[in-house]
Design a protein around this motif. Structure first.
Motif, PDB file in Angstrom:
ATOM      1  N   UNK A   1       0.852  -1.188   0.000  1.00 40.42           N
ATOM      2  CA  UNK A   1       0.000   0.000   0.000  1.00 40.42           C
ATOM      3  C   UNK A   1       0.894   1.246   0.000  1.00 40.42           C
ATOM      4  N   UNK A   2       0.894   2.006  -1.087  1.00 39.40           N
ATOM      5  CA  UNK A   2       1.810   3.131  -1.247  1.00 39.40           C
ATOM      6  C   UNK A   2       1.243   4.453  -0.752  1.00 39.40           C
ATOM      7  N   UNK A   3      -0.039   4.478  -0.393  1.00 39.72           N
ATOM      8  CA  UNK A   3      -0.637   5.690   0.138  1.00 39.72           C
ATOM      9  C   UNK A   3      -1.126   5.456   1.549  1.00 39.72           C
ATOM     10  N   UNK A   4      -1.424   6.520   2.256  1.00 39.22           N
ATOM     11  CA  UNK A   4      -1.938   6.381   3.609  1.00 39.22           C
ATOM     12  C   UNK A   4      -3.228   5.567   3.591  1.00 39.22           C
ATOM     13  N   UNK A   5      -3.267   4.422   4.282  1.00 37.32           N
ATOM     14  CA  UNK A   5      -4.476   3.586   4.279  1.00 37.32           C
ATOM     15  C   UNK A   5      -5.655   4.347   4.883  1.00 37.32           C
ATOM     16  N   UNK A   6      -6.820   4.181   4.291  1.00 42.77           N
ATOM     17  CA  UNK A   6      -8.001   4.868   4.786  1.00 42.77           C
ATOM     18  C   UNK A   6      -8.512   4.204   6.068  1.00 42.77           C
ATOM     19  N   UNK A   7      -8.319   2.894   6.163  1.00 43.44           N
ATOM     20  CA  UNK A   7      -8.796   2.158   7.322  1.00 43.44           C
ATOM     21  C   UNK A   7      -7.628   1.861   8.252  1.00 43.44           C
ATOM     22  N   UNK A   8      -7.686   2.389   9.461  1.00 42.60           N
ATOM     23  CA  UNK A   8      -6.584   2.213  10.413  1.00 42.60           C
ATOM     24  C   UNK A   8      -6.985   1.228  11.474  1.00 42.60           C
TER      25      UNK A   8
END
Length: 454
Positions: A447-454
């Motif tokens: 995942x190269x972007x900030x994950x939406x689900x933390x």
């Protein structure tokens, strides 16, 4: 059966320390916190040594390379912390196991912070002793001054002192101002900038480029692998990286270069003598002590809290471990830890990248940088321990740390840059050991972007 065993053995990490979205801060505020801690007694020591041993241009290149390497692995740790919103103590659990994070990391943090407490206490003690003798004609042994200042710093850490936050806001800028003033004062006395830019180190004082890079790495190495404590407040990966790069590189470069320039123009690399040679000895000593006081109170508090956690106590039970940690730090200061300062930097530059390597390999390679894949074994992760041990050994062996140690000099095989080797070996060993262990493999791309689900 295997699935049932997996479910029983591996569980999600504790998210009790996860920060909420409304606690997130802009990258500028995080960067300012990092920048504020760049001026300190160890910074003056390393900067002065690099200046006298490499000249200004050589020192600048070594600092950029050394700090650049730290910021590189620091950014990966910071992005992980931003994704998960968790501090270092929890971030290490997936790679080292819950018990490994509790005991190994607490032990490492405790040893490192106690060592820094001893170093800064010794520097301040030596500076106070020298100033009392040179300015007031009063002879007090450096060891006595170290004990007195160490006790002051320790007491404020144990019982608390609200004034430290105000001292912290003044100490670093004051120390920076003293260094800048000292450079100007010395240049005016010299009557020319040639003393600064035409300086060539004596052969006996010369420091090689690789050695200089490793000294710069060692100075900030541990802050790089514990970046999560601040970076967890970053709202995105981009913010986490910006706070790391712009919070460390500019301020760190200026701090070390100011110390290097001050040492070159004065011809002095002893911090105790240096602070007394710039025309404002009382102000210089005050800035040094105040800076060390604020940092050391935090050092010994962190050590005490880490050992308390390791022993199964909460924060209320950390006063005794803080007291013991401080006493050990004072003993190290009196015993002459400053005489082993370069060895100490070498050890730090080996431990930190190896620990960061295990964390990076686990999160970015094994778990695909996806918070949904985060879990930790209840005990100690063999893959993480192997990565940590082999990474540290690779860094120590290839950095030449053992070269001057009686009985183990045969372990010295200088090659490239020790801390870089340690990071690479740690990552490779972790990935290989993890796959050989038969633990769960996670599908999908990184995942190269900030994950939406933390």
């Amino acid at each position: 059966m295997d699935a049932q065993k997996q479910e029983q053995t591996y569980v999600p990490v504790d998210v009790g320390l996860r920060i909420s979205d409304d606690e997130r801060k802009p990258w500028t505020s995080i960067a300012l916190i990092r920048a504020g801690g760049m001026f300190s007694a160890p910074t003056l020591m390393v900067g002065a040594a690099l200046g006298m041993g490499m000249a200004l241009s050589g020192a600048a290149l070594a600092v950029l390379c050394g700090y650049g390497f730290v910021v590189l692995y620091m950014s990966f740790v910071a992005m992980q912390a931003s994704d998960l919103g968790l501090p270092t103590a929890v971030l290490t659990a997936p790679s080292l196991g819950k018990a490994g994070a509790r005991y190994l990391v607490s032990l490492i943090v405790g040893i490192v912070t106690i060592g820094w407490f001893g170093v800064q206490t010794a520097v301040c003690g030596s500076s106070l002793s020298f100033m009392l003798a040179d300015t007031f004609g009063v002879s007090v042994a450096p060891q006595v001054c170290s004990v007195a200042l160490g006790v002051l710093m320790l007491v404020t850490a144990v019982i608390g002192f609200d004034g430290l936050k105000w001292i912290s806001a003044v100490a670093a800028p004051l120390l920076m101002a003293v260094c800048v003033y000292g450079v100007g004062y010395a240049l005016v006395n010299a009557g020319s900038t040639d003393v600064l830019f035409a300086y060539v180190p004596l052969p006996a004082d010369a420091i090689g480029f690789i050695a200089g890079v490793q000294m710069a790495i060692g100075l900030y190495a541990f802050a790089g692998c514990t970046a999560g404590d601040f970076a967890r407040f970053a709202p995105t990966r981009k913010a986490a990286v910006l706070s790391s790069v712009l919070g460390v590189l500019p301020a760190g470069f200026v701090a070390l270069m100011a110390a290097a320039a001050l040492a070159i123009v004065t011809g002095i690399d002893d911090v105790a003598v240096l602070m007394n040679s710039i025309g404002l000895p009382l102000v210089g000593l005050l800035a040094l002590v105040l800076s060390a006081w604020t940092v050391n109170a935090g050092n010994v508090y962190s050590a005490g809290l880490g050992f308390a956690v390791m022993l199964g106590q909460d924060e209320s039970g950390s006063k005794i471990t803080t007291l013991v940690s401080g006493i050990i730090g004072i003993v190290l200061a009196v015993a002459g830890i400053l005489d082993q300062f370069q060895t100490w930097l070498s050890v730090l530059s080996a431990i930190a990248p190896a620990l960061a390597g295990a964390m990076i390999a686990d999160y970015w390679i094994v778990r695909k940088a996806n918070p949904k894949n985060i879990e930790a074994c209840e005990g100690v992760s063999l893959a993480g321990v192997c990565a940590l041990v082999f990474g540290m050994l690779a860094a120590l062996v290839t950095s030449g740390t053992f070269a001057t140690m009686p009985g183990v000099s045969w372990l010295s095989f200088p090659f490239f840059i020790g801390p870089v080797n340690g990071l690479v070996v740690s990552i490779l060993v972790y990935v290989i050991a993890y796959k050989l262990s038969g633990r769960a493999q996670y599908p999908g791309r990184v995942c190269m972007r900030t994950p939406q689900q933390k």
